[in-house]
Design a protein around this motif. Structure first.
Motif, short mmCIF file in Angstrom:
data_model
loop_
_atom_site.label_atom_id
_atom_site.label_comp_id
_atom_site.label_asym_id
_atom_site.label_seq_id
_atom_site.Cartn_x
_atom_site.Cartn_y
_atom_site.Cartn_z
N TRP A 15 32.08 34.40 39.83
CA TRP A 15 31.08 35.43 40.10
C TRP A 15 31.60 36.84 39.84
CZ3 TRP A 15 27.28 32.31 40.30
CH2 TRP A 15 27.42 31.04 40.90
N GLN A 16 32.86 36.96 39.41
CA GLN A 16 33.44 38.30 39.16
C GLN A 16 33.18 38.71 37.71
OE1 GLN A 16 34.55 39.73 41.98
NE2 GLN A 16 34.02 37.74 42.91
N VAL A 17 31.92 38.88 37.39
CA VAL A 17 31.53 39.11 36.00
C VAL A 17 31.85 40.52 35.51
CG1 VAL A 17 29.74 37.34 36.03
CG2 VAL A 17 29.18 39.69 36.76
N ASP A 18 32.22 41.41 36.41
CA ASP A 18 32.50 42.79 36.00
C ASP A 18 34.01 43.06 35.88
OD1 ASP A 18 29.83 43.56 35.86
OD2 ASP A 18 29.76 43.94 38.02
N LEU A 19 34.82 42.02 36.05
CA LEU A 19 36.27 42.20 35.93
C LEU A 19 36.65 42.61 34.51
CD1 LEU A 19 37.84 39.19 37.89
CD2 LEU A 19 38.02 41.61 38.45
N THR A 20 37.58 43.56 34.41
CA THR A 20 38.10 43.95 33.10
C THR A 20 39.59 43.62 32.94
OG1 THR A 20 38.57 46.19 33.92
CG2 THR A 20 36.43 45.83 32.85
N TYR A 21 40.26 43.34 34.05
CA TYR A 21 41.69 43.01 34.01
C TYR A 21 41.95 41.91 35.03
CZ TYR A 21 46.75 43.35 34.60
OH TYR A 21 48.09 43.07 34.69
N LEU A 22 42.65 40.85 34.60
CA LEU A 22 42.93 39.75 35.51
C LEU A 22 44.31 39.17 35.21
CD1 LEU A 22 42.01 37.75 37.72
CD2 LEU A 22 41.01 36.33 35.88
N ASP A 23 45.13 39.09 36.25
CA ASP A 23 46.46 38.49 36.13
C ASP A 23 46.59 37.39 37.19
OD1 ASP A 23 49.12 37.76 36.02
OD2 ASP A 23 49.90 39.81 36.08
N ILE A 24 46.53 36.16 36.75
CA ILE A 24 46.73 35.01 37.65
C ILE A 24 47.89 34.16 37.13
CG2 ILE A 24 44.42 34.86 38.65
CD1 ILE A 24 43.65 32.88 36.49
N ASP A 32 34.08 25.49 32.50
CA ASP A 32 32.95 25.74 31.59
C ASP A 32 32.48 27.19 31.64
OD1 ASP A 32 33.02 23.08 30.91
OD2 ASP A 32 31.48 22.48 32.36
N TRP A 33 32.61 27.80 32.81
CA TRP A 33 32.14 29.17 32.96
C TRP A 33 33.14 30.23 32.52
CZ3 TRP A 33 35.75 31.27 36.11
CH2 TRP A 33 36.38 30.44 37.05
N PHE A 34 34.25 29.80 31.95
CA PHE A 34 35.35 30.72 31.61
C PHE A 34 34.86 31.87 30.73
CE2 PHE A 34 38.82 32.16 28.92
CZ PHE A 34 39.85 32.34 29.81
N SER A 35 34.23 31.56 29.60
CA SER A 35 33.87 32.61 28.64
C SER A 35 32.73 33.49 29.13
CB SER A 35 33.47 31.97 27.31
OG SER A 35 34.57 31.29 26.74
N SER A 36 31.78 32.90 29.82
CA SER A 36 30.64 33.70 30.29
C SER A 36 31.02 34.61 31.45
CB SER A 36 29.48 32.78 30.71
OG SER A 36 29.91 31.86 31.71
N SER A 37 31.83 34.09 32.38
CA SER A 37 32.22 34.91 33.54
C SER A 37 33.23 35.98 33.17
CB SER A 37 32.78 34.01 34.65
OG SER A 37 31.80 33.11 35.12
N PHE A 38 34.07 35.70 32.16
CA PHE A 38 35.11 36.65 31.78
C PHE A 38 34.73 37.42 30.53
CE2 PHE A 38 38.57 33.71 33.78
CZ PHE A 38 38.13 34.08 35.04
N SER A 39 33.45 37.58 30.30
CA SER A 39 33.00 38.20 29.05
C SER A 39 33.40 39.67 28.94
CB SER A 39 31.47 38.09 28.93
OG SER A 39 30.83 38.75 30.02
N LYS A 40 33.63 40.34 30.08
CA LYS A 40 33.99 41.76 30.05
C LYS A 40 35.49 42.01 30.20
CE LYS A 40 29.55 43.39 31.89
NZ LYS A 40 28.89 44.18 32.95
N ILE A 41 36.25 40.95 30.45
CA ILE A 41 37.70 41.12 30.65
C ILE A 41 38.36 41.52 29.34
CG2 ILE A 41 39.84 39.86 31.10
CD1 ILE A 41 38.51 38.41 33.32
N THR A 42 39.17 42.56 29.40
CA THR A 42 39.89 43.01 28.21
C THR A 42 41.35 42.56 28.20
OG1 THR A 42 40.42 45.11 29.28
CG2 THR A 42 38.41 45.03 27.94
#
Length: 488
Positions: free
Chosen positions: A11-20, A31-41
């Motif tokens: 549900w974090q569709v507005d994330l632009t940076y993610l380090d896990i 399955d939701w990887f590309s749609s949910s992370f569409s704004k991550i740079t």
């Protein structure tokens, strides 16, 4: 089963940076990887145990950098995000050929080392303005595309593949190149003279190929070079002079600018280096601390230049398995940072310089199978090395000293030689005596035989004589036997 991708990320569709990274995830890409992370740079999922293939629709994302090093990702590389600039999927299980079109024209850093990628490098890479390309430890083959036009490439790492062809000619224009690793391939031909013009080179490894010819003399113009490895080729000729021009290696300690450290940490992964008779891996900037020259397993001839002792910062020096002659450099003790020194299996002669005992950091020394002679220098470090590795002087029959429990070879061998000479004289006299005795006996028999053969009167007298002797002997035996019988 280990941790999955956290469900709340969906549900974090507005994330632009993610380090896990390094979180122990053992899941596949959801399955939701590309749609949910569409704004991550920028996404870093390195050092987990993520398996399965990369999402096929990830080309729809806004990723500018993707770090997924050290996972269990398999399959082929799909169409990549158009804005992607940094791609690091090293140390995974990717297979198959590289895509003919990455779909990411802005890529300037590609790191795919330690996978199972096959076939040739596609021509698409010629359209990229690459700063770093790391395809080491794969199953790639064939010649490199000759269409490379990038002038900004600083890192080219292609070791441990099946590449062939000549030394890449497009590198002549890569004047910013600082890291070149073509080791363990099937490259052939001679090293170009223009290699000395790559003034930014710091790391040059061309070992385990089929290069031949001489080492270009202007290779000593690479003043920033600190690691040079040409081992296991067919290189001949002499070691270049003017080695003191390698100023980076002349100083004991390397000062690495902060910008270079940051660059190495983000680009260069674990680098294997053969030192101290084993292959060790160094991480990132640590490789800059291993000042090394390795020319082993070639056909080099001539003397070891005395000027090599000016390289006071060298940690590893390996010239073994060549055809070098002459003596050891007298001032070898000036290379006080040396930890590994191997001159074995050459034709080096003369004495071992006493300055060798100044090398207090030595943990590996091998001078075996040369023609060295004279006394072995003593010293705490040298004595310790001999105790641990007693073969370091093998094959040098002229060496002596307390450490070998062998005194001066001249004094040792003199009594033995006198004894051998006396024994030889006695043997010769005995041989002549028996030869003369045998010859005289044979000659005497022939004289008697010839006399009896040609003189009838002598022959008759000879047989009469033996008849008389026979009769007298017969009478003597009968009479003696009769007396003995009566007494009984």
């Amino acid at each position: 089963m280990g941790p999955l991708f956290p469900a709340w990320l969906k549900w974090q569709v507005d994330l632009t940076y993610l380090d896990i990274s390094s979180t122990g995830i053992t899941d596949r890409f959801p399955d939701w990887f590309s749609s949910s992370f569409s704004k991550i740079t920028s996404l870093d999922i390195s050092n987990n145990r993520i398996s399965g293939a990369l999402p096929k629709n990830m080309g729809n994302t806004s990723l500018g950098s993707l770090y997924s090093r050290s996972n269990n990702i398999s399959g082929r590389i799909p169409q990549l995000p158009r804005n992607l600039e940094i791609l690091d999927i090293s140390r995974n299980s990717l297979s198959g050929p590289l895509p003919s079109d990455f779909g990411a024209p802005k890529l300037d850093m590609i790191s795919l080392f330690s996978n199972y990628i096959t076939c040739q490098i596609p021509l698409f890479v010629c359209e990229l303005n690459l700063y770093s390309l790391d395809l080491a430890n794969n199953l790639l083959e064939g010649e490199l595309p000759q269409c490379f036009s990038t002038k900004d490439m600083a890192f080219l790492l292609l070791s441990n593949n099946r590449f062939s062809g000549k030394f890449p000619p497009f590198l002549e224009n890569c004047t910013t190149l600082s890291f070149l690793d073509l080791a363990r391939n099937k490259f052939s031909g001679t090293l170009p003279m223009w290699i000395g013009n790559l003034g930014e080179l710091q790391f040059l490894r061309l070992s385990n190929n089929m290069f031949h010819g001489h080492i270009p003399n202007n290779i000593t113009s690479l003043s920033k070079l600190y690691h040079l490895n040409l081992a296991a080729n067919g290189i001949s000729g002499s070691i270049p002079h003017h080695l003191s021009n390698l100023t980076m290696i002349t100083t004991p300690y390397v000062h690495v600018p902060g910008a270079v450290v940051a660059s190495f940490q983000s680009i260069v992964g674990d680098m294997p280096v053969v030192i101290k008779r084993q292959e060790l891996e160094y991480k990132g900037v640590a490789i800059l601390e291993i000042l090394s020259i390795d020319f082993s397993c070639n056909y080099l001839t001539g003397k070891i230049p005395e000027e090599i002792t000016s390289l006071g910062g060298l940690i590893n020096l390996n010239l073994s398995w060549n055809q070098l002659n002459g003596g050891l450099p007298k001032k070898i003790g000036d290379m006080q940072m040396l930890e590994s020194l191997d001159f074995s299996n050459n034709d080096i002669s003369g004495e071992i310089p006493s300055s060798l005992s100044n090398l207090t950091y030595l943990s590996i020394l091998d001078l075996s199978y040369n023609h060295l002679a004279g006394i072995i220098p003593s010293g705490v470090q040298l004595d310790t090395l001999y105790t641990e590795y007693p073969s370091i002087y093998n094959g040098n029959t002229g060496l002596y000293g307390p450490i070998l429990h062998k005194s001066c070879s001249v004094n040792n061998n003199a009594p033995q030689r006198d004894h051998q000479q006396r024994s030889k004289k006695v043997s010769e006299s005995t041989l002549f005596f028996y030869f003369g005795l045998g010859s005289g006996f044979v000659a005497g028999l022939w004289v008697v035989f010839c006399a009896l053969l040609f003189k009838k009167a002598w022959r008759v007298a000879y047989f009469r004589f033996f008849d008389k002797v026979h009769d007298k002997a017969y009478v003597f035996i009968i009479v003696t036997w009769g007396r003995f019988a009566r007494k009984r």
